[in-house]
Motif scaffolding. Structure first.
Motif, PDB file in Angstrom:
ATOM      1  N   ARG A 238       0.841  -1.197   0.000  1.00  0.00           N
ATOM      2  CA  ARG A 238       0.000   0.000   0.000  1.00  0.00           C
ATOM      3  C   ARG A 238       0.883   1.257   0.000  1.00  0.00           C
ATOM      4  O   ARG A 238       0.619   2.219  -0.732  1.00  0.00           O
ATOM      5  CB  ARG A 238      -0.903   0.015   1.230  1.00  0.00           C
ATOM      6  CG  ARG A 238      -2.005  -1.012   1.216  1.00  0.00           C
ATOM      7  CD  ARG A 238      -3.113  -0.619   0.277  1.00  0.00           C
ATOM      8  NE  ARG A 238      -4.216  -1.580   0.318  1.00  0.00           N
ATOM      9  CZ  ARG A 238      -5.155  -1.662  -0.592  1.00  0.00           C
ATOM     10  NH1 ARG A 238      -5.141  -0.847  -1.636  1.00  0.00           N
ATOM     11  NH2 ARG A 238      -6.102  -2.561  -0.500  1.00  0.00           N
ATOM     12  N   ALA A 239       1.902   1.250   0.826  1.00  0.00           N
ATOM     13  CA  ALA A 239       2.793   2.406   0.913  1.00  0.00           C
ATOM     14  C   ALA A 239       3.529   2.642  -0.392  1.00  0.00           C
ATOM     15  O   ALA A 239       3.856   3.781  -0.733  1.00  0.00           O
ATOM     16  CB  ALA A 239       3.794   2.202   2.050  1.00  0.00           C
ATOM     17  N   ALA A 240       3.784   1.562  -1.140  1.00  0.00           N
ATOM     18  CA  ALA A 240       4.544   1.671  -2.388  1.00  0.00           C
ATOM     19  C   ALA A 240       3.748   2.286  -3.525  1.00  0.00           C
ATOM     20  O   ALA A 240       4.339   2.791  -4.486  1.00  0.00           O
ATOM     21  CB  ALA A 240       5.052   0.293  -2.799  1.00  0.00           C
ATOM     22  N   VAL A 241       2.427   2.252  -3.442  1.00  0.00           N
ATOM     23  CA  VAL A 241       1.611   2.704  -4.585  1.00  0.00           C
ATOM     24  C   VAL A 241       0.668   3.859  -4.258  1.00  0.00           C
ATOM     25  O   VAL A 241       0.025   4.387  -5.157  1.00  0.00           O
ATOM     26  CB  VAL A 241       0.786   1.537  -5.165  1.00  0.00           C
ATOM     27  CG1 VAL A 241       1.679   0.422  -5.650  1.00  0.00           C
ATOM     28  CG2 VAL A 241      -0.228   1.011  -4.138  1.00  0.00           C
ATOM     29  N   THR A 242       0.586   4.263  -3.008  1.00  0.00           N
ATOM     30  CA  THR A 242      -0.352   5.312  -2.618  1.00  0.00           C
ATOM     31  C   THR A 242       0.312   6.680  -2.711  1.00  0.00           C
ATOM     32  O   THR A 242       1.267   6.950  -1.975  1.00  0.00           O
ATOM     33  CB  THR A 242      -0.856   5.078  -1.179  1.00  0.00           C
ATOM     34  OG1 THR A 242      -1.452   3.772  -1.088  1.00  0.00           O
ATOM     35  CG2 THR A 242      -1.878   6.130  -0.786  1.00  0.00           C
ATOM     36  N   PRO A 243      -0.150   7.554  -3.584  1.00  0.00           N
ATOM     37  CA  PRO A 243       0.481   8.875  -3.730  1.00  0.00           C
ATOM     38  C   PRO A 243       0.557   9.670  -2.430  1.00  0.00           C
ATOM     39  O   PRO A 243       1.555  10.349  -2.171  1.00  0.00           O
ATOM     40  CB  PRO A 243      -0.413   9.573  -4.761  1.00  0.00           C
ATOM     41  CG  PRO A 243      -1.003   8.459  -5.568  1.00  0.00           C
ATOM     42  CD  PRO A 243      -1.222   7.340  -4.589  1.00  0.00           C
ATOM     43  N   ALA A 244      -0.473   9.568  -1.604  1.00  0.00           N
ATOM     44  CA  ALA A 244      -0.513  10.342  -0.360  1.00  0.00           C
ATOM     45  C   ALA A 244       0.504   9.865   0.671  1.00  0.00           C
ATOM     46  O   ALA A 244       0.708  10.530   1.690  1.00  0.00           O
ATOM     47  CB  ALA A 244      -1.920  10.281   0.243  1.00  0.00           C
ATOM     48  N   ALA A 245       1.149   8.721   0.410  1.00  0.00           N
ATOM     49  CA  ALA A 245       2.111   8.180   1.371  1.00  0.00           C
ATOM     50  C   ALA A 245       3.488   8.825   1.272  1.00  0.00           C
ATOM     51  O   ALA A 245       4.307   8.689   2.181  1.00  0.00           O
ATOM     52  CB  ALA A 245       2.247   6.665   1.178  1.00  0.00           C
TER      53      ALA A 245
END
Length: 330
Positions: A238-245
């Motif tokens: 999730r962290a690898a693909v979420t722009p807001a991360a």
């Protein structure tokens, strides 16, 4: 869980792929159609499968394995130049609760220096870098005065391990602000699951109970927040693909506080074991954090991540895997 937003054509580098968390991250990538490049140390055997659930057959792993000691900065830079990854999932670390100058030096070199070298090399050599995910530690917070702990809590490391992780986090946040490095830091709380090293308390207890021996432990009053390894792997993707991360730090936790003693009793109850807990036979570690429980709201909100495996189910999976290993060894 399938990550439809994770492109199958993505070039993904997983450091520490042969480790406990690494094999689950590779399994999640394989589910998304990605065959990553994964690093391992010369003495490590590449894992071929992971343990998905009680009664299920092992899930095979598919990765392009590279033997690499990450403390070799030139070899690391060569890999980044040649492979030019879009995503780097940095899971490699030297983890220990040891309090000694010897381990402090090792933690500094492996957990801080290597991570710093990786960030600098990735920022300058990777032409299409979309995300660099780093694994921090809940122990970075130390004995936090307010519970459950949020990501806004100042760090107060209590060991060489947590100090090295806290320093790496500070550099990561700084390099995002200075250079725009697309980095995200995850702080897992107490990760557990099948095939974890018996250097950790939970698998050590299970292995001891399988032998029918008594288990010496601390008074067990310290509390922890337990999170299943597969859920942590989901958070990594999730962290690898979420722009807001990008540029953010996230607690990866359940938000549920349990004492070590209550956990030990629950494990023995599930195992229907007559192993005796020798409570208080071992002293607490120097500078021990007595309460560690996290607030997962930020990860829920920005990563759309929620742990799926409750502790009871996670313990069943973990105990079943250790029982299977015991049968295979006998």
């Amino acid at each position: 869980m399938c990550f439809s937003s994770f492109p199958a054509s993505a070039r993904v580098l997983v450091t520490g792929g042969a480790g406990f968390l690494g094999r689950y991250v590779i399994a999640r990538l394989n589910e998304a159609g990605v065959r990553p490049v994964a690093t391992r140390l010369p003495h490590e055997t590449p894992p071929t499968s992971v343990y998905p659930a009680v009664g299920d057959p092992p899930a095979p792993l598919d990765a392009d394995w590279r033997v690499l000691d990450l403390t070799d900065a030139e070899a690391l830079r060569a890999l980044l130049r040649d492979y030019d990854p879009h995503h780097i999932l940095h899971l490699a670390a030297r983890m220990s609760g040891e309090r000694s100058y010897t381990y402090a030096d090792e933690a500094f070199r492996v957990n801080l220096t290597v991570t710093h070298e990786l960030m600098c090399a990735a920022g300058t050599l990777c032409s299409g870098l979309e995300r660099l995910v780093l694994i921090g530690s809940a122990e970075e917070y130390g004995n936090a005065p307010v519970l459950p702990i949020t990501e806004d809590e100042p760090t107060a490391p209590i060991s060489p391990y947590s100090a090295s992780k806290a320093a790496a986090t500070q550099y990561a946040v700084l390099y995002h602000r200075l250079f725009g490095l697309p980095v995200t830091v995850l702080r897992p709380f107490i990760v557990y699951g099948p095939e974890q090293s018996t250097a950790m308390m939970l698998p050590q207890l299970i292995a001891t109970a399988l032998r029918g021996e008594d288990f010496p432990m601390t008074p067990g009053e310290q509390t922890r927040d337990f999170i299943y390894v597969g859920d942590v792997a989901d958070a990594v993707l999730r962290a690898a693909v979420t722009p807001a991360a990008v540029g953010e730090v996230f607690n990866i936790c359940s938000g549920v506080e349990r004492s070590i003693l209550s956990l030990a009793r629950q494990v023995l109850a599930v195992m229907e074991s007559e192993t005796r807990l020798l409570v208080g036979a071992i002293p607490y570690r120097s500078n021990e954090a007595m309460r560690l429980v996290g607030n997962p709201d930020k990860a829920h909100r920005l990563l759309e991540w929620t742990p799926r495996i409750e502790l009871a189910e996670g313990l069943r999976r973990t105990i079943a895997s250790f029982r299977q290993q015991s049968v295979e060894r006998s």
